[in-house]
Design a protein around this motif. Structure first.
Motif, PDB file in Angstrom:
ATOM      1  N   GLU A  91      51.093  34.990  43.312  1.00 18.05           N
ATOM      2  CA  GLU A  91      49.896  34.416  42.699  1.00 18.05           C
ATOM      3  C   GLU A  91      49.148  33.527  43.684  1.00 18.05           C
ATOM      4  N   HIS A 126      46.842  35.620  45.758  1.00 17.74           N
ATOM      5  CA  HIS A 126      45.571  35.886  45.059  1.00 17.74           C
ATOM      6  C   HIS A 126      44.624  34.694  45.233  1.00 17.74           C
ATOM      7  N   CYS A 146      41.008  34.473  47.136  1.00 15.66           N
ATOM      8  CA  CYS A 146      39.826  34.038  46.387  1.00 15.66           C
ATOM      9  C   CYS A 146      39.084  32.946  47.148  1.00 15.66           C
ATOM     10  N   THR A 187      46.655  34.462  37.955  1.00 17.08           N
ATOM     11  CA  THR A 187      45.775  33.565  38.690  1.00 17.08           C
ATOM     12  C   THR A 187      44.364  33.732  38.139  1.00 17.08           C
ATOM     13  N   ILE A 231      40.760  40.314  46.569  1.00 14.49           N
ATOM     14  CA  ILE A 231      41.656  39.435  45.804  1.00 14.49           C
ATOM     15  C   ILE A 231      42.782  40.234  45.153  1.00 14.49           C
ATOM     16  N   LEU A 232      42.480  41.414  44.603  1.00 13.54           N
ATOM     17  CA  LEU A 232      43.478  42.202  43.874  1.00 13.54           C
ATOM     18  C   LEU A 232      44.682  42.617  44.732  1.00 13.54           C
ATOM     19  N   GLY A 236      47.847  39.984  46.220  1.00 14.75           N
ATOM     20  CA  GLY A 236      49.096  39.563  45.595  1.00 14.75           C
ATOM     21  C   GLY A 236      50.305  40.258  46.182  1.00 14.75           C
ATOM     22  N   ASP A 251      47.816  45.005  39.107  1.00 12.51           N
ATOM     23  CA  ASP A 251      46.774  44.862  40.124  1.00 12.51           C
ATOM     24  C   ASP A 251      46.328  46.217  40.665  1.00 12.51           C
TER      25      ASP A 251
END
Length: 233
Positions: A50, A53, A57, A77, A87-88, A91, A193
């Motif tokens: 997390e 992520h 971001c 998150t 972002i995806l 993780g 994700d």
């Protein structure tokens, strides 16, 4: 001294110990996988997942509104803005990267101290933005745990800090691969994700993206072992 990229005269004592310890940790993790004994270490890998992520971001100019880690080994998150297609995958791939970094850090006492310090600092930061008590408890528990191990390292003959860092690194690398398999092959979680990423990039299915990410995770693990042997040669 030039790096021994060809691994000539492998394997020396430190390299054998490094490989043997990784092997033992892998067996222990697989044997105890479904027991409560590994739960704290599983949750710390979920935290790093997390956190990855969140880092992606922030690096893409988004805002992190909160991070959650749940007792059932799930996590979330909450973000606003940023580049979603970066972002995806951050993780799974970020978790694999941190696993590799921790494995490499364990090869030296100084870098083990730095890794422990970075973990403690990141847990302190997350403690103040955590959205649930499972994550808060995890942060407090691991800050105390790493602090105690560090004190023992510096004041007694119990020198296990680099083994703890190595264990967390191996656990993180294995958990990343297993999580991809569990979410996308054995159970096919449609909110994973990879499934969300497939909606953004439909050139490949969620399972396909998961397989690609899983392969990259294995490459990270193999790279960590190889580079660790180079460092120790």
């Amino acid at each position: 001294m030039n790096p021994n990229w060809e691994l000539k005269n492998c394997c020396q004592h430190k390299q054998v110990v490094f490989l043997g310890t990784i092997g033992v940790f892998t067996v222990v993790i697989l044997v105890l996988w479904r027991t409560f004994l590994l739960t704290p270490f599983k949750l710390i890998t979920v935290f790093l997942h997390e956190a990855s992520h969140a880092i992606a971001c922030k690096l893409t100019c988004g805002e992190v509104e909160g991070i959650q880690v749940h007792a059932n080994e799930g996590g979330m998150t909450q973000t606003r803005g940023g580049v979603y297609w970066l972002i995806l995958p951050a993780g799974y791939l970020g978790s694999s990267f941190w696993g590799m970094a921790l494995i490499l850090a364990s090869t030296n006492l100084l870098t083990s101290r730095i890794a422990a310090g970075c973990l403690i600092l990141s847990l302190l930061i997350v403690l103040f933005i955590a959205k649930n008590w499972t994550l808060r408890g995890l942060c407090i528990g691991f800050i105390v745990f790493l602090g105690v191990v560090w004190v023992l390292q510096e004041t007694t003959k119990v020198h296990i800090l680099h083994y703890i860092i190595l264990f967390i690194g191996v656990m993180n690398s294995l958990f990343s691969v297993y999580d991809i398999y569990d979410d996308l092959i054995s159970r096919r979680v449609h909110t994973s994700d990879a499934e969300k990423f497939a909606e953004l990039c439909p050139c490949c299915t969620g399972v396909g993206w998961g397989a690609i990410w899983g392969l990259i995770s294995l490459i990270f693990l193999c790279a960590a072992i190889y580079l660790g042997l180079v460092i120790l040669s």
